[in-house]
Design a protein around this motif. Structure first.
Motif, short mmCIF file in Angstrom:
data_model
loop_
_atom_site.label_atom_id
_atom_site.label_comp_id
_atom_site.label_asym_id
_atom_site.label_seq_id
_atom_site.Cartn_x
_atom_site.Cartn_y
_atom_site.Cartn_z
N LEU A 406 39.30 10.58 39.53
CA LEU A 406 38.38 10.00 38.54
C LEU A 406 38.94 8.70 37.96
O LEU A 406 38.20 7.74 37.74
N LYS A 407 40.24 8.69 37.69
CA LYS A 407 40.85 7.47 37.15
C LYS A 407 40.71 6.31 38.14
O LYS A 407 40.41 5.18 37.75
N LYS A 408 40.94 6.60 39.41
CA LYS A 408 40.85 5.54 40.41
C LYS A 408 39.44 5.00 40.50
O LYS A 408 39.22 3.78 40.58
N ARG A 409 38.45 5.92 40.50
CA ARG A 409 37.07 5.47 40.59
C ARG A 409 36.66 4.65 39.38
O ARG A 409 35.94 3.64 39.48
N LEU A 410 37.12 5.11 38.17
CA LEU A 410 36.81 4.35 36.96
C LEU A 410 37.45 2.97 37.00
O LEU A 410 36.83 1.96 36.64
N HIS A 411 38.70 2.95 37.44
CA HIS A 411 39.40 1.66 37.52
C HIS A 411 38.72 0.72 38.52
O HIS A 411 38.56 -0.48 38.27
N THR A 412 38.27 1.29 39.64
CA THR A 412 37.59 0.47 40.65
C THR A 412 36.28 -0.10 40.09
O THR A 412 35.95 -1.27 40.30
N ALA A 413 35.54 0.75 39.35
CA ALA A 413 34.28 0.28 38.78
C ALA A 413 34.52 -0.82 37.74
O ALA A 413 33.79 -1.82 37.69
N GLU A 414 35.53 -0.61 36.88
CA GLU A 414 35.83 -1.62 35.86
C GLU A 414 36.24 -2.94 36.51
O GLU A 414 35.83 -4.02 36.07
N THR A 415 37.06 -2.84 37.54
CA THR A 415 37.50 -4.05 38.25
C THR A 415 36.32 -4.77 38.88
O THR A 415 36.18 -6.00 38.80
N SER A 416 35.43 -3.99 39.52
CA SER A 416 34.26 -4.59 40.17
C SER A 416 33.35 -5.27 39.15
O SER A 416 32.84 -6.38 39.38
N LEU A 417 33.14 -4.58 37.99
CA LEU A 417 32.30 -5.16 36.95
C LEU A 417 32.90 -6.45 36.40
O LEU A 417 32.19 -7.45 36.19
N SER A 418 34.21 -6.42 36.18
CA SER A 418 34.88 -7.62 35.67
C SER A 418 34.76 -8.78 36.64
O SER A 418 34.48 -9.91 36.25
N ASP A 419 34.96 -8.48 37.92
CA ASP A 419 34.84 -9.53 38.94
C ASP A 419 33.42 -10.08 38.99
O ASP A 419 33.20 -11.28 39.14
N HIS A 420 32.43 -9.16 38.85
CA HIS A 420 31.03 -9.60 38.91
C HIS A 420 30.69 -10.49 37.71
O HIS A 420 30.03 -11.53 37.87
N VAL A 421 31.17 -10.08 36.52
CA VAL A 421 30.91 -10.89 35.32
C VAL A 421 31.56 -12.27 35.45
O VAL A 421 30.95 -13.30 35.13
N ALA A 422 32.78 -12.30 35.95
CA ALA A 422 33.47 -13.59 36.12
C ALA A 422 32.74 -14.47 37.12
O ALA A 422 32.56 -15.67 36.91
N ALA A 423 32.29 -13.86 38.24
CA ALA A 423 31.58 -14.64 39.25
C ALA A 423 30.26 -15.16 38.71
O ALA A 423 29.85 -16.30 38.98
#
Length: 591
Positions: A406-423
């Motif tokens: 669960l931690k890995k999936r949450l971290h992956t989602a947060e990272t993806s969202l952050s990358d999307h917001v930055a892009a």
């Protein structure tokens, strides 16, 4: 009184400058990793295994490892080491090898060498040198190239370093390891002369050398030979795959670097010769050297003659002689001792280093054996502890697996969202920049500023609103312009079909010629024709030839005639079907 032997006192801490290092890099001598090593703090050479002592001034004169077999042979036959040769002696060998391979078309010839050169001690009645204690000299009875050596090479003994010389398969063919304590002993081989048979075999080469020196308009000089091997970037004293007469230009396998700049080449030639800044440096040889573009003739003779290496050398030729040129006693035992000593001079240091390294290896092996025994006990205990720990770890791992996933999936989602917001932010910034640029260009073109009625305080949406306003303004302007141009088109281009697009329509009204002037001229022609027709219909007697020959009318006369014609203008215009405007007419001559 015998001259004082400086011995180890000659050596001091190496002083190779950054400028020297940069020069060696430009010459390509440091392209191969570990080809050169620079001493650290030692004041006496202590070369690593497979390294030999040399000097910066040797390397810039054509020396490079692995060393050419001809130089190997010279060192063996003369019983000397590299550090005992002066820089000018090294340059003598480089010039000789270049002469043989490039201008004589033969491998470096030992018999020819003996006809040209001999060895002498370098020193005075007060001092005997070991570093550079041997000088290669041209024989007095030989007319050889004027090389223009410098009288002295300042400070060259202090610029020493180590060059990597890989050991040959047979230790006898290696260059003698460095031995700073070895004394220079004059030998019979220093004055060895060519035999009668060798003189006959090399007479054609001697004749060719004289031709190279004396052919009018095609004289070859020592400086030309030096500049040539520096220019082609091949070290003459390096063992090479191919001789220089097969040199293939910038793609040659023996080249160490790209071409030197003209300024650097001339500076280097002046450094190793006695030429000053006013003396010209030859840009080419007057005699075309042999190469892949100037190959050897098919019937060119081949002559192989290298100095004898240890397994084929004549020990008697290497026998040591005293300073008064008296031979040593020729007792068999002494001869054997001399042979053995000459063959293995310098190898005691090599053997001593090998023994030290072997002792170090044995000591390390014993230490490793003890450590291995201790580690075996530790391994068994560790295996027992590991079994218990593994059972506990398996249980903990099963419990933690779900949480960790669960931690890995949450971290992956947060990272993806952050990358999307930055892009997305970066994309909006690029769009806003482009919209702002387009708005600024539109304002610059129209010279008209616009204000939004209801801005939303969002830079991107406000920029789009400005773009819509600009687009609306531009479309309305284009529609008005197209309508106006369409109405004018039949008048300016009565014989053409109106273009379908606005851009092509606008291009029609922007030619190099003046369309207004052209239309006025056409209307003037029609008016004249109609006027002539009306006069003819009125049955007036007019000499039209005189009218056509009328000179230019003065301005006052022209105005008075126009004024007299005005009362009948409306009648004439009505006759030809044109309704006159309410504005007063003007008329002036067309230029």
């Amino acid at each position: 009184m015998a001259a004082a032997d400086l011995g180890n006192a000659e050596w001091e801490r190496s002083k190779v400058s950054n400028q020297d290092v940069n020069l060696l890099k430009r010459l390509g001598l440091m392209k191969k990793e570990n080809a050169i090593r620079f001493p650290s703090e030692e004041s006496y050479p202590n070369p690593p295994m497979e390294y030999r002592v040399s000097f910066v001034d040797h390397l810039i004169r054509g020396l490079s490892a692995p060393i050419h077999d001809f130089l190997r042979g010279l060192l063996f036959v003369y019983g000397i080491q590299l550090h005992q040769l002066t820089p000018n002696s090294i340059l003598h060998v480089s010039i000789f090898i270049t002469l043989c391979e490039c201008f004589l078309g033969v491998t470096p010839n030992w018999a020819l060498w003996k006809r040209l050169f001999c060895l002498r001690r370098n020193g005075s009645h007060n001092t005997t040198y070991n570093i550079g204690g041997v000088v290669i000299c041209v024989r007095n009875d030989v007319d050889y190239f004027d090389v223009k050596f410098p009288d002295s090479v300042q400070g060259w003994r202090r610029r020493w370093l180590y060059i990597h010389e890989e050991d040959a398969n047979s230790v006898e063919h290696n260059i003698v390891p460095f031995d700073g304590n070895a004394k220079i002993q004059r030998r019979h081989s220093w004055d060895a002369e060519a035999s009668e048979e060798e003189r006959k075999a090399t007479e054609a080469l001697m004749t060719r050398i004289r031709e190279l020196q004396n052919t009018r308009g095609k004289e070859l000089s020592g400086v030309q030979i030096i500049a040539y091997f520096l220019r082609i970037r091949v070290q003459p004293l390096q063992a090479r795959k191919n001789p220089l007469w097969t040199y293939a230009g910038e793609n040659d396998a023996n080249r160490l670097s790209k071409d030197l700049a003209v300024k650097d080449l001339e500076k280097l030639v002046r450094r190793i010769t006695s030429l000053n800044k006013k003396d010209p440096i030859p840009s080419s040889c007057r005699v075309k050297p042999y190469s892949s573009t100037n190959p050897l003739p098919k019937d060119h003779p081949s002559m192989d003659s290298l100095p004898p290496l240890p397994e084929g050398g004549d020990v008697d030729e290497r026998a040591i002689v005293t300073d008064d040129n008296q031979e040593a006693p020729s007792f068999p035992v002494i001869k054997d001792l001399l042979r053995i000593g000459a063959q293995f001079v310098g190898y005691r240091e090599y053997a001593s280093k090998a023994e030290e390294k072997l002792a170090e290896a044995n000591e390390r092996a014993n230490t490793l054996a003890q450590q291995l025994e201790q580690s075996e006990k530790a391994r068994k205990k560790a295996e027992s502890d590991a079994v218990d720990a593994r059972a506990e770890a398996d249980k903990a791992k099963a419990d933690a697996a779900g949480v960790e996933d669960l931690k890995k999936r949450l971290h992956t989602a947060e990272t993806s969202l952050s990358d999307h917001v930055a892009a997305q932010s970066a994309r909006e910034e690029v769009i806003l920049k482009r919209l702002t640029t387009q708005s600024r260009r539109f304002v610059a073109r129209t010279a008209q500023e616009f204000q939004l009625d209801e801005p939303v305080d969002d830079p991107l949406l406000d920029a789009l609103s400005f773009l819509e306003v600009h687009g609306s303004e531009a479309r309305e302007g284009i529609d008005q312009a197209k309508a106006g141009l369409s109405r004018l088109f039949p008048y300016f281009f009565p014989k053409k079909e109106e273009p379908a697009t606005f851009l092509n329509l606008a291009k029609c009204f922007n030619p190099s010629e003046d369309l207004g002037l052209k239309v006025r001229h056409e209307n003037m022609k029609v008016a004249v024709e109609n006027t002539v027709a009306l006069v003819a219909d009125s049955q007036q007697s007019i000499d039209w030839a005189k009218v056509g020959d009328t000179d230019q009318i003065e301005q006052s006369r022209w105005k008075s005639l126009i004024k007299a014609a005005k009362p009948n203008t409306k009648k004439i215009l009505a006759y030809i079907g044109i309704k006159p405007s309410s504005t007063p007419s003007t008329s002036k001559p067309e230029v």
